[in-house]
Design a protein around this motif. Structure first.
Motif, mmCIF file in Angstrom:
data_model
loop_
_atom_site.group_PDB
_atom_site.id
_atom_site.type_symbol
_atom_site.label_atom_id
_atom_site.label_comp_id
_atom_site.label_asym_id
_atom_site.label_seq_id
_atom_site.Cartn_x
_atom_site.Cartn_y
_atom_site.Cartn_z
ATOM 1 N N ASN A 111 0.743 -1.202 0.061
ATOM 2 C CA ASN A 111 -0.167 -0.008 0.069
ATOM 3 C C ASN A 111 0.952 1.136 -0.134
ATOM 4 O OD1 ASN A 111 -3.152 -0.295 0.433
ATOM 5 N ND2 ASN A 111 -2.192 -2.044 1.172
ATOM 6 N N MET A 112 1.773 1.325 0.660
ATOM 7 C CA MET A 112 2.935 2.327 0.994
ATOM 8 C C MET A 112 3.659 2.827 -0.431
ATOM 9 S SD MET A 112 4.699 1.220 4.509
ATOM 10 C CE MET A 112 6.315 1.648 3.721
ATOM 11 N N LYS A 113 4.151 1.350 -1.048
ATOM 12 C CA LYS A 113 4.708 1.703 -2.358
ATOM 13 C C LYS A 113 3.578 2.131 -3.447
ATOM 14 C CE LYS A 113 8.799 0.292 -1.197
ATOM 15 N NZ LYS A 113 8.694 0.044 0.339
ATOM 16 N N PHE A 114 2.368 1.797 -3.343
ATOM 17 C CA PHE A 114 1.578 2.337 -4.221
ATOM 18 C C PHE A 114 0.983 3.759 -4.199
ATOM 19 C CE2 PHE A 114 -3.023 3.745 -4.892
ATOM 20 C CZ PHE A 114 -3.321 3.509 -6.286
ATOM 21 N N LYS A 142 12.206 -9.588 -3.705
ATOM 22 C CA LYS A 142 10.952 -10.128 -4.053
ATOM 23 C C LYS A 142 9.914 -9.124 -3.939
ATOM 24 C CE LYS A 142 8.708 -13.994 -5.102
ATOM 25 N NZ LYS A 142 8.930 -14.391 -6.373
ATOM 26 N N ALA A 143 9.903 -8.387 -2.967
ATOM 27 C CA ALA A 143 8.761 -7.349 -2.779
ATOM 28 C C ALA A 143 8.919 -6.326 -3.889
ATOM 29 C CB ALA A 143 9.025 -6.583 -1.273
ATOM 30 N N VAL A 144 9.965 -5.666 -4.212
ATOM 31 C CA VAL A 144 9.923 -4.972 -5.404
ATOM 32 C C VAL A 144 9.742 -5.647 -6.807
ATOM 33 C CG1 VAL A 144 11.394 -3.065 -4.072
ATOM 34 C CG2 VAL A 144 12.428 -4.781 -5.657
ATOM 35 N N GLU A 145 10.362 -6.773 -6.871
ATOM 36 C CA GLU A 145 9.901 -7.465 -8.095
ATOM 37 C C GLU A 145 8.189 -7.765 -8.108
ATOM 38 O OE1 GLU A 145 12.505 -11.174 -7.755
ATOM 39 O OE2 GLU A 145 14.152 -9.723 -7.827
ATOM 40 N N ASN A 146 7.685 -7.914 -7.133
ATOM 41 C CA ASN A 146 6.497 -8.377 -7.118
ATOM 42 C C ASN A 146 5.531 -6.940 -7.477
ATOM 43 O OD1 ASN A 146 6.507 -10.879 -6.384
ATOM 44 N ND2 ASN A 146 6.204 -10.662 -4.458
ATOM 45 N N ILE A 147 6.117 -5.867 -7.375
ATOM 46 C CA ILE A 147 5.286 -4.806 -7.682
ATOM 47 C C ILE A 147 5.635 -4.225 -9.033
ATOM 48 C CG2 ILE A 147 4.842 -3.849 -5.512
ATOM 49 C CD1 ILE A 147 6.926 -1.774 -5.849
ATOM 50 N N GLY A 148 6.585 -4.772 -9.776
ATOM 51 C CA GLY A 148 7.017 -4.596 -11.283
ATOM 52 C C GLY A 148 8.315 -4.069 -11.526
ATOM 53 N N ALA A 149 9.049 -3.945 -10.349
ATOM 54 C CA ALA A 149 10.331 -3.227 -10.865
ATOM 55 C C ALA A 149 11.273 -4.276 -11.404
ATOM 56 C CB ALA A 149 10.963 -2.983 -9.518
ATOM 57 N N ILE A 174 11.363 1.172 -12.093
ATOM 58 C CA ILE A 174 10.111 1.182 -12.792
ATOM 59 C C ILE A 174 10.126 2.675 -13.672
ATOM 60 C CG2 ILE A 174 7.411 1.553 -12.587
ATOM 61 C CD1 ILE A 174 7.943 0.039 -9.906
ATOM 62 N N LEU A 175 9.759 2.424 -14.750
ATOM 63 C CA LEU A 175 9.612 3.807 -15.778
ATOM 64 C C LEU A 175 8.192 4.115 -15.991
ATOM 65 C CD1 LEU A 175 11.523 2.386 -18.706
ATOM 66 C CD2 LEU A 175 12.675 3.751 -16.844
ATOM 67 N N LEU A 182 1.126 -1.400 -14.594
ATOM 68 C CA LEU A 182 1.382 -1.842 -13.063
ATOM 69 C C LEU A 182 -0.087 -1.535 -12.548
ATOM 70 C CD1 LEU A 182 5.118 -0.907 -12.376
ATOM 71 C CD2 LEU A 182 3.978 -3.021 -13.046
ATOM 72 N N LYS A 183 -0.607 -0.300 -12.546
ATOM 73 C CA LYS A 183 -1.795 0.200 -11.939
ATOM 74 C C LYS A 183 -3.080 -0.727 -12.263
ATOM 75 C CE LYS A 183 -2.733 4.506 -12.605
ATOM 76 N NZ LYS A 183 -3.203 5.933 -12.687
ATOM 77 N N ARG A 184 -3.080 -1.132 -13.347
ATOM 78 C CA ARG A 184 -4.101 -2.162 -13.933
ATOM 79 C C ARG A 184 -3.945 -3.504 -13.304
ATOM 80 N NH1 ARG A 184 -3.958 1.195 -18.302
ATOM 81 N NH2 ARG A 184 -2.562 -0.240 -19.424
#
Length: 192
Positions: A111-114, A142-149, A174-175, A182-184
């Motif tokens: 949630n914070m990263k979003f 793993k956490a940043v990979e899971n959000i698309g980085a 992330i670009l 990523l939002k979708r």
């Protein structure tokens, strides 16, 4: 520089400074909480110096520090910040993130990263967000990979740790043009 408050129904990220860092004193004492960081927060004095450094960065417009409040638990959870802000090149880092053990694995970090990514790309209009993580910190990687980085490379033995160990740092990014997808996908259930 005015620090925004970023929040949704799960988390509130509010400005961190010398007037409110005391909310983090007990959490900062948790054993090995930032063992993969070159920073030191293990005593109230060390934590104050850590926050002072962030405040100095805010003054110089190179970082924006936040105090993390978990709305579900009704408790302060830790700290995070935007750092290494390059206003000309429109690139910044998200990092210096630490949350108490009871908050880990609860969805708070995602949630914070979003909120931070949304602010970086849609309010600040930056082109890239980077994350720098100790090569040994598999959980954070793993956490940043899971959000698309995406892993962009590894800086070998580039950071001296408090115990004298020279860590290697994984560079993720992330670009802006990746953000809408990523939002979708990754953040489809998130809101403000």
């Amino acid at each position: 520089m005015l620090v925004p408050t970023l929040e949704n129904d799960r988390v509130r990220l509010s400005p961190l400074g010398l007037s409110n860092y005391h909310h983090l004193v007990d959490i900062a004492k948790e054993k090995d909480l930032i063992r993969y960081s070159p920073g030191n927060i293990t005593s109230p004095k060390a934590l104050k110096a850590y926050v002072q450094q962030a405040v100095d960065g805010l003054y110089h417009k190179t970082c924006i520090p936040f105090l993390i409040y978990d709305k579900h638990k009704g408790a302060y959870a830790g700290s995070t910040r935007f750092g290494h802000i390059n206003w000309h090149h429109k690139v910044l880092h998200i990092g210096w993130t630490w949350i108490g053990y009871e908050f880990q694995g609860t969805g708070l970090n995602k949630n914070m990263k979003f909120l931070m990514l949304h602010y970086a790309f849609e309010t600040l209009n930056f082109d890239k967000v980077e994350f720098r993580i100790d090569e040994r910190n598999l959980r954070s990687r793993k956490a940043v990979e899971n959000i698309g980085a995406m892993l962009e490379g590894i800086l070998r033995k580039d950071t001296l740790m408090l115990d004298g160990f020279k860590r290697s740092t994984c560079c993720y990014g992330i670009l802006k043009e990746e953000w809408e997808d990523l939002k979708r996908s990754v953040f489809k259930d998130f809101n403000f």
